[in-house]
Write a protein that holds these residues in place. Sequence first.
Motif, mmCIF file in Angstrom:
data_model
loop_
_atom_site.group_PDB
_atom_site.id
_atom_site.type_symbol
_atom_site.label_atom_id
_atom_site.label_comp_id
_atom_site.label_asym_id
_atom_site.label_seq_id
_atom_site.Cartn_x
_atom_site.Cartn_y
_atom_site.Cartn_z
ATOM 1 N N ILE A 116 -55.799 -75.741 28.071
ATOM 2 C CA ILE A 116 -56.027 -75.796 26.626
ATOM 3 C C ILE A 116 -56.904 -74.619 26.197
ATOM 4 C CG2 ILE A 116 -57.151 -77.100 24.772
ATOM 5 C CD1 ILE A 116 -56.315 -79.666 26.225
ATOM 6 N N ASN A 117 -57.945 -74.325 26.980
ATOM 7 C CA ASN A 117 -58.800 -73.179 26.672
ATOM 8 C C ASN A 117 -58.008 -71.881 26.635
ATOM 9 O OD1 ASN A 117 -61.114 -74.729 26.490
ATOM 10 N ND2 ASN A 117 -61.825 -74.273 28.557
ATOM 11 N N LEU A 118 -57.186 -71.678 27.646
ATOM 12 C CA LEU A 118 -56.413 -70.441 27.725
ATOM 13 C C LEU A 118 -55.405 -70.341 26.582
ATOM 14 C CD1 LEU A 118 -55.767 -70.157 31.573
ATOM 15 C CD2 LEU A 118 -57.484 -68.964 30.193
ATOM 16 N N ALA A 119 -54.801 -71.484 26.227
ATOM 17 C CA ALA A 119 -53.829 -71.490 25.128
ATOM 18 C C ALA A 119 -54.506 -71.254 23.784
ATOM 19 C CB ALA A 119 -53.071 -72.818 25.110
ATOM 20 N N SER A 120 -55.793 -71.558 23.698
ATOM 21 C CA SER A 120 -56.526 -71.411 22.439
ATOM 22 C C SER A 120 -57.264 -70.079 22.336
ATOM 23 C CB SER A 120 -57.555 -72.549 22.309
ATOM 24 O OG SER A 120 -56.926 -73.810 22.375
ATOM 25 N N THR A 121 -57.145 -69.230 23.361
ATOM 26 C CA THR A 121 -57.863 -67.963 23.389
ATOM 27 C C THR A 121 -57.229 -66.928 22.458
ATOM 28 O OG1 THR A 121 -58.649 -68.310 25.656
ATOM 29 C CG2 THR A 121 -58.555 -66.044 24.883
ATOM 30 N N ASP A 122 -58.061 -66.178 21.787
ATOM 31 C CA ASP A 122 -57.619 -65.074 20.924
ATOM 32 C C ASP A 122 -57.431 -63.831 21.790
ATOM 33 O OD1 ASP A 122 -57.154 -63.203 18.964
ATOM 34 O OD2 ASP A 122 -59.186 -63.262 18.119
ATOM 35 N N TRP A 123 -56.280 -63.748 22.455
ATOM 36 C CA TRP A 123 -56.039 -62.647 23.392
ATOM 37 C C TRP A 123 -55.971 -61.299 22.688
ATOM 38 C CZ3 TRP A 123 -57.122 -63.828 28.103
ATOM 39 C CH2 TRP A 123 -56.895 -65.130 28.577
#
Length: 259
Positions: free
Chosen positions: A98-105
């Motif tokens: 979830i953290n990775l999916a929510s990251t502003d890459w």
Amino acid sequence: MSETLKVRPKVWIGLAIYIGYVIVVFVVQRLSGIPYTDLGESGGNLFLGAGLSLIIAAVLLAITTTLLGWWRPALFEQKRSIRWPIIAPILMVIALLINLASTDWGSYDGAFFAASVVLILVGFTEELTTRGLLLTALRARLSEVWVWFLTSALFALMHLMNALGGQAILPTLQQVGAAFLGGTIFYIVRRTTGSLIWAMALHGLWDFSTFAVAHGTPGPFAGFGTILYLIAGVLALVSVAFVIRGTHERTEAVQAPQR
């Protein structure tokens, strides 16, 4: 089961390694002159303020473990525990995703991303220090319930360094409490899988994900990762007794003969 080790495990050796690790990381980070609160400003800050200390610590820990001859007891259990408590680590993996999916890459540049990847080393250094070498030393004398508690508590107390690096005391204390939950989860990973390597991987990726999601503008579901992590931590506290029960991991090693 007895193993032939170069140095007989003793509690003081594990504590000395723990204290040495904390000192090395703290000194290298402070010599960088970069406050903990400024790590996220650039790739250079992140590497010099955090990544460099992890690289140095990783090398020193590898040398220490080799000289002691403790790689096997530090990385592997003699016998795995019951499997179902691994539910807590699985929830942590979902929180990580979830953290990775929510990251502003889009907020990342190449240098910052490279420095962020170096942070994954924290899984190797902190796990080998606490649930590897310290755990091996504590098992030479203490019962397993104390092994779990002390490795988790001392792992949590490591994070007090962040207050000395400029972070406010309240978020630091919250970080310490969350780290105790995380330490319990990583202990369960070791016991249920039979290997510290999986705990190292989960730890490193978790820290990477929490740092990543805090950079830039996180997605709308970012908070769910933290909530799920806390649920996983509470479940770990409830279930850790089941992986401790019946444990026979006392270190009864004999020292290798001198040549």
